[in-house]
Design a protein around this motif. Structure first.
Motif: not given
Length: 294
Positions: A166, A180-181, A184
């Motif tokens: 990540d 980003v997390r 995801v």
């Protein structure tokens, strides 16, 4: 090892909210939840006497209270018994997943525990210990039903398949780690894939992305290696595995060994490489067929 682990071979008491938050879960919910989280999760305690498991998550990430029937976040200051690293069995408190392997994120755990989970009761009625590596077939390669992904999610997914963490994805895309997390997690939600290996399998099986280029031929893998890959990708249940690999820790050790032999940086990268080599043919959608580079 985290510094809150005992060093004298004895179980010690640690307070919740300082080094970790603790989510206590009844055993019948915990085993399938552990399977849904997959191999990259954080430490998990089990107690066969009380029939409860405790997922340890980052401190301050889980406000105390009940999530659902059988699931409770322990209050700050509540004492949790922490056994030595080598205690992985027995009736009293022991490690179902020892520390040092990864991190369980509260959002993923809560989504899994408050959603629909396959019951663990049949294995228990038959007198067998429920295996933590059995994936839910409704999640496996989730996705033979393609669902559209945005260009941003496809960029994140491509980097995930290439073995980026990540943090590395955030740097590559010039985005914050939190963003980003979130991306995801969104990929996992859209493809019904709760862990990185299943995300990779879903991205490939659904034709969303091809595997990354490979510069080496597939290493010589034996049938048990291929069985581990299929279970990791959610293609088959762990009944295909040798009995010695069905407890969580030996399975994860074997996965780690496969990553080293295949030069894979992450579980998602391992699934992508195995697909590129043709070792997981059910994931070889037209978009995922690539030949090794010379």
């Amino acid at each position: 090892m985290p510094d809150w682990m005992p060093t004298n071979g004895e179980t010690v008491r640690r307070a919740c909210g300082e080094d970790f938050d603790a989510v206590r879960v009844t055993a019948d919910l915990a085993a399938p939840a552990l399977a849904a989280l997959g191999p990259g999760q954080g430490p998990v305690l089990a107690n066969n006497t009380t029939k409860t498991w405790v997922f340890l998550v980052p401190p301050g990430s889980a406000p105390p209270g009940r999530w659902a029937l059988g699931v409770r976040v322990m209050p700050r200051g509540a004492a949790i018994g922490i056994p030595p690293i080598g205690r992985t069995g027995g009736r009293d408190v022991h490690w179902a997943v020892p520390p040092g392997r990864g991190v369980t994120y509260v959002e993923d755990l809560k989504r899994i525990l408050t959603g629909s989970l396959p019951p663990a009761a049949p294995a228990r009625r038959a007198g067998r210990k429920a295996s933590a590596t059995t994936p839910d077939p409704r999640r496996a390669a989730a996705a033979v039903r393609p669902r559209p992904l945005s260009p941003t999610l496809l960029k994140v997914g491509a980097l995930l398949l290439a073995g980026h963490s990540d943090t590395q994805i955030a740097k590559e895309l010039s985005r914050s780690l939190t963003t980003v997390r979130a991306h995801v997690r969104q990929i996992g939600n859209l493809l019904n894939a709760p862990n990185p290996a299943l995300k990779a399998a879903a991205l490939l099986a659904g034709g969303h992305l091809p595997p990354p280029p490979v510069q080496m031929q597939a290493p010589g893998l034996v049938p048990v290696d291929l069985a581990v890959l299929r279970v990791l990708a959610g293609i088959s249940r762990d009944a295909e595995l040798p009995v010695a690999l069905r407890p969580t820790s030996p399975f994860l050790d074997h996965v780690e060994g496969l990553r080293e032999r295949c030069a894979a940086r992450t579980d998602a990268h391992l699934i992508a490489l195995a697909t590129a080599w043709g070792l997981l043919p059910t994931l070889n959608s037209p978009a995922s067929r690539r030949e090794p580079q010379p």
